[in-house]
Structure formats: C-alpha cells, structure tokens
Scaffold this motif. Sequence first.
Motif, PDB file in Angstrom:
ATOM      1  N   ILE A 138     -23.360 -39.644 -35.656  1.00  0.00           N
ATOM      2  CA  ILE A 138     -22.289 -39.776 -36.645  1.00  0.00           C
ATOM      3  C   ILE A 138     -21.144 -38.874 -36.189  1.00  0.00           C
ATOM      4  O   ILE A 138     -21.363 -37.688 -35.892  1.00  0.00           O
ATOM      5  CB  ILE A 138     -22.781 -39.355 -38.044  1.00  0.00           C
ATOM      6  N   PRO A 139     -19.926 -39.400 -36.103  1.00  0.00           N
ATOM      7  CA  PRO A 139     -18.793 -38.554 -35.672  1.00  0.00           C
ATOM      8  C   PRO A 139     -18.657 -37.314 -36.563  1.00  0.00           C
ATOM      9  O   PRO A 139     -18.906 -37.362 -37.772  1.00  0.00           O
ATOM     10  CB  PRO A 139     -17.589 -39.490 -35.828  1.00  0.00           C
ATOM     11  N   ASP A 140     -18.275 -36.188 -35.952  1.00  0.00           N
ATOM     12  CA  ASP A 140     -18.196 -34.914 -36.676  1.00  0.00           C
ATOM     13  C   ASP A 140     -17.314 -34.984 -37.912  1.00  0.00           C
ATOM     14  O   ASP A 140     -17.667 -34.423 -38.956  1.00  0.00           O
ATOM     15  CB  ASP A 140     -17.704 -33.797 -35.746  1.00  0.00           C
ATOM     16  N   THR A 141     -16.163 -35.660 -37.825  1.00  0.00           N
ATOM     17  CA  THR A 141     -15.283 -35.743 -38.996  1.00  0.00           C
ATOM     18  C   THR A 141     -15.943 -36.513 -40.128  1.00  0.00           C
ATOM     19  O   THR A 141     -15.807 -36.156 -41.298  1.00  0.00           O
ATOM     20  CB  THR A 141     -13.936 -36.416 -38.640  1.00  0.00           C
ATOM     21  N   VAL A 142     -16.679 -37.550 -39.788  1.00  0.00           N
ATOM     22  CA  VAL A 142     -17.393 -38.337 -40.792  1.00  0.00           C
ATOM     23  C   VAL A 142     -18.517 -37.500 -41.383  1.00  0.00           C
ATOM     24  O   VAL A 142     -18.715 -37.454 -42.601  1.00  0.00           O
ATOM     25  CB  VAL A 142     -17.937 -39.649 -40.179  1.00  0.00           C
ATOM     26  N   ARG A 143     -19.260 -36.802 -40.525  1.00  0.00           N
ATOM     27  CA  ARG A 143     -20.369 -35.967 -40.988  1.00  0.00           C
ATOM     28  C   ARG A 143     -19.883 -34.905 -41.973  1.00  0.00           C
ATOM     29  O   ARG A 143     -20.500 -34.687 -43.029  1.00  0.00           O
ATOM     30  CB  ARG A 143     -21.070 -35.301 -39.796  1.00  0.00           C
ATOM     31  N   ARG A 144     -18.782 -34.237 -41.646  1.00  0.00           N
ATOM     32  CA  ARG A 144     -18.261 -33.198 -42.546  1.00  0.00           C
ATOM     33  C   ARG A 144     -17.897 -33.790 -43.907  1.00  0.00           C
ATOM     34  O   ARG A 144     -18.186 -33.187 -44.947  1.00  0.00           O
ATOM     35  CB  ARG A 144     -17.051 -32.497 -41.913  1.00  0.00           C
ATOM     36  N   ALA A 145     -17.301 -34.962 -43.914  1.00  0.00           N
ATOM     37  CA  ALA A 145     -16.939 -35.606 -45.183  1.00  0.00           C
ATOM     38  C   ALA A 145     -18.184 -36.032 -45.958  1.00  0.00           C
ATOM     39  O   ALA A 145     -18.253 -35.855 -47.181  1.00  0.00           O
ATOM     40  CB  ALA A 145     -16.029 -36.803 -44.924  1.00  0.00           C
ATOM     41  N   LEU A 146     -19.166 -36.583 -45.255  1.00  0.00           N
ATOM     42  CA  LEU A 146     -20.397 -37.014 -45.916  1.00  0.00           C
ATOM     43  C   LEU A 146     -21.144 -35.833 -46.537  1.00  0.00           C
ATOM     44  O   LEU A 146     -21.795 -35.973 -47.576  1.00  0.00           O
ATOM     45  CB  LEU A 146     -21.302 -37.769 -44.945  1.00  0.00           C
ATOM     46  N   GLU A 147     -21.040 -34.670 -45.911  1.00  0.00           N
ATOM     47  CA  GLU A 147     -21.681 -33.462 -46.458  1.00  0.00           C
ATOM     48  C   GLU A 147     -21.178 -33.172 -47.871  1.00  0.00           C
ATOM     49  O   GLU A 147     -21.919 -32.625 -48.687  1.00  0.00           O
ATOM     50  CB  GLU A 147     -21.451 -32.252 -45.551  1.00  0.00           C
ATOM     51  N   THR A 148     -19.938 -33.535 -48.179  1.00  0.00           N
ATOM     52  CA  THR A 148     -19.396 -33.271 -49.514  1.00  0.00           C
ATOM     53  C   THR A 148     -20.058 -34.141 -50.571  1.00  0.00           C
ATOM     54  O   THR A 148     -19.957 -33.846 -51.768  1.00  0.00           O
ATOM     55  CB  THR A 148     -17.865 -33.483 -49.569  1.00  0.00           C
ATOM     56  N   LEU A 149     -20.714 -35.214 -50.164  1.00  0.00           N
ATOM     57  CA  LEU A 149     -21.415 -36.109 -51.089  1.00  0.00           C
ATOM     58  C   LEU A 149     -22.916 -35.851 -51.116  1.00  0.00           C
ATOM     59  O   LEU A 149     -23.643 -36.493 -51.873  1.00  0.00           O
ATOM     60  CB  LEU A 149     -21.197 -37.578 -50.686  1.00  0.00           C
ATOM     61  N   ARG A 150     -23.367 -34.932 -50.295  1.00  0.00           N
ATOM     62  CA  ARG A 150     -24.812 -34.736 -50.115  1.00  0.00           C
ATOM     63  C   ARG A 150     -25.431 -33.986 -51.289  1.00  0.00           C
ATOM     64  O   ARG A 150     -24.895 -32.984 -51.756  1.00  0.00           O
ATOM     65  CB  ARG A 150     -25.063 -33.963 -48.831  1.00  0.00           C
ATOM     66  N   VAL A 151     -26.562 -34.505 -51.737  1.00  0.00           N
ATOM     67  CA  VAL A 151     -27.353 -33.870 -52.790  1.00  0.00           C
ATOM     68  C   VAL A 151     -28.796 -33.811 -52.323  1.00  0.00           C
ATOM     69  O   VAL A 151     -29.216 -34.589 -51.464  1.00  0.00           O
ATOM     70  CB  VAL A 151     -27.268 -34.634 -54.133  1.00  0.00           C
ATOM     71  N   ALA A 152     -29.539 -32.907 -52.915  1.00  0.00           N
ATOM     72  CA  ALA A 152     -30.972 -32.840 -52.590  1.00  0.00           C
ATOM     73  C   ALA A 152     -31.676 -34.032 -53.226  1.00  0.00           C
ATOM     74  O   ALA A 152     -31.317 -34.450 -54.329  1.00  0.00           O
ATOM     75  CB  ALA A 152     -31.552 -31.539 -53.114  1.00  0.00           C
ATOM     76  N   PRO A 153     -32.663 -34.601 -52.545  1.00  0.00           N
ATOM     77  CA  PRO A 153     -33.428 -35.676 -53.160  1.00  0.00           C
ATOM     78  C   PRO A 153     -34.105 -35.196 -54.431  1.00  0.00           C
ATOM     79  O   PRO A 153     -34.424 -34.023 -54.575  1.00  0.00           O
ATOM     80  CB  PRO A 153     -34.467 -36.046 -52.096  1.00  0.00           C
ATOM     81  N   ALA A 154     -34.281 -36.106 -55.364  1.00  0.00           N
ATOM     82  CA  ALA A 154     -34.958 -35.768 -56.610  1.00  0.00           C
ATOM     83  C   ALA A 154     -36.382 -35.314 -56.306  1.00  0.00           C
ATOM     84  O   ALA A 154     -37.033 -35.873 -55.409  1.00  0.00           O
ATOM     85  CB  ALA A 154     -34.963 -36.971 -57.543  1.00  0.00           C
ATOM     86  N   PRO A 155     -36.878 -34.333 -57.027  1.00  0.00           N
ATOM     87  CA  PRO A 155     -38.241 -33.870 -56.767  1.00  0.00           C
ATOM     88  C   PRO A 155     -39.256 -34.954 -57.129  1.00  0.00           C
ATOM     89  O   PRO A 155     -39.033 -35.752 -58.030  1.00  0.00           O
ATOM     90  CB  PRO A 155     -38.400 -32.653 -57.674  1.00  0.00           C
ATOM     91  N   THR A 156     -40.338 -34.960 -56.393  1.00  0.00           N
ATOM     92  CA  THR A 156     -41.419 -35.894 -56.668  1.00  0.00           C
ATOM     93  C   THR A 156     -42.261 -35.324 -57.803  1.00  0.00           C
ATOM     94  O   THR A 156     -42.660 -34.168 -57.766  1.00  0.00           O
ATOM     95  CB  THR A 156     -42.290 -36.095 -55.409  1.00  0.00           C
ATOM     96  N   LEU A 157     -42.514 -36.141 -58.804  1.00  0.00           N
ATOM     97  CA  LEU A 157     -43.326 -35.711 -59.928  1.00  0.00           C
ATOM     98  C   LEU A 157     -44.791 -35.716 -59.550  1.00  0.00           C
ATOM     99  O   LEU A 157     -45.245 -36.602 -58.825  1.00  0.00           O
ATOM    100  CB  LEU A 157     -43.093 -36.616 -61.132  1.00  0.00           C
ATOM    101  N   PRO A 158     -45.544 -34.756 -60.031  1.00  0.00           N
ATOM    102  CA  PRO A 158     -46.984 -34.757 -59.717  1.00  0.00           C
ATOM    103  C   PRO A 158     -47.649 -35.966 -60.370  1.00  0.00           C
ATOM    104  O   PRO A 158     -47.223 -36.441 -61.405  1.00  0.00           O
ATOM    105  CB  PRO A 158     -47.494 -33.448 -60.328  1.00  0.00           C
ATOM    106  N   THR A 159     -48.668 -36.465 -59.706  1.00  0.00           N
ATOM    107  CA  THR A 159     -49.401 -37.601 -60.255  1.00  0.00           C
ATOM    108  C   THR A 159     -50.713 -37.129 -60.841  1.00  0.00           C
ATOM    109  O   THR A 159     -51.295 -36.151 -60.388  1.00  0.00           O
ATOM    110  CB  THR A 159     -49.676 -38.646 -59.159  1.00  0.00           C
ATOM    111  N   SER A 160     -51.157 -37.835 -61.830  1.00  0.00           N
ATOM    112  CA  SER A 160     -52.414 -37.511 -62.476  1.00  0.00           C
ATOM    113  C   SER A 160     -53.560 -38.141 -61.701  1.00  0.00           C
ATOM    114  O   SER A 160     -53.483 -39.289 -61.300  1.00  0.00           O
ATOM    115  CB  SER A 160     -52.409 -38.035 -63.914  1.00  0.00           C
ATOM    116  N   THR A 161     -54.596 -37.404 -61.475  1.00  0.00           N
ATOM    117  CA  THR A 161     -55.762 -37.933 -60.752  1.00  0.00           C
ATOM    118  C   THR A 161     -56.922 -38.160 -61.700  1.00  0.00           C
ATOM    119  O   THR A 161     -58.000 -38.503 -61.267  1.00  0.00           O
ATOM    120  CB  THR A 161     -56.191 -36.967 -59.637  1.00  0.00           C
ATOM    121  N   GLY A 162     -56.715 -37.953 -62.962  1.00  0.00           N
ATOM    122  CA  GLY A 162     -57.818 -38.006 -63.731  1.00  0.00           C
ATOM    123  C   GLY A 162     -58.221 -38.659 -64.869  1.00  0.00           C
ATOM    124  O   GLY A 162     -59.160 -38.856 -65.389  1.00  0.00           O
TER     125      GLY A 162
END
Length: 133
Positions: A109-133
């Motif tokens: 990804i070109p550096d200028t594009v990468r820098r701009a995309l970083e402004t839109l970057r968020v952490a992925p939503a956390p995975t919820l624990p699943t019930s095993t029981g």
Amino acid sequence: MDNDAYGHVNNVVYYSFFDTAVNRWLIERGLLDIAGSEAIGLVVETQCRYASPITFPDRVTAGIRVVHLGRSSVRYELALFRNDDEAPAATGHFVHVYVDRGSRTSVAIPDTVRRALETLRVAPAPTLPTSTG
C-alpha cells in the motif's frame, strides 16, 4: 437503480454504495486517481448484512472504518444509514488488495495511502467468550 419489484433498493446496490463510499473517500483525499494511479486497490472480498430496507428516494449515508491494514491489503467495515436513522440499514466489509495497475501483481500500500488509512483504523471488536456448558 431505483426500487426493485419488492419495493426497495435491490441488494446488489448496497455493494455499489460500499464501493462508492470507499473510493469517494480515497478520491477526495487525493489518494486515488482512477485513470492514473500506479497502485490500485482491487476488491477481493465483500459481504453485507441487511437489517432494514432502503427505498428510493431515501438519503443514504455511509460510515467507514479500517479494521485491518496489512502490507498490501486493507479491510474496511461499513455501515449504511437510511435518512436520519440511528441504526444501520446494512453493515458489511470490503477488502482491497493493492496491485500494480499494469501487471496486476501485489504491491505494498503506498505510504500516503497507508497514513490516511491509519486515521480510519480501529481495533477489532473483542471476541465474546462462549459458553461450554
């Protein structure tokens, strides 16, 4: 691309909304010249979940964020909002892989594009624990 036989905007139009939102964001920031950019993003994956219908002439607003930014790929998550609704009418994702325009081989990804995309970057939503029981 108005209403289909079922009285709402056809599902394929939602993908067009996604494509338009991402490319408009890139173009408005001078990051994509449709006719001349050496590196271009090709869509390799897209997905949409429909929550409520959009009907012409509704106003559609798109929200965009970046959840993955690799060497040559970016994964956008999008939400489409109908009129003034607070809940999205549809959500989905869209993956671009950057390639050389002529050879269609993967490039970083070109550096200028990468820098701009970083402004839109968020952490992925956390995975919820699943019930095993």
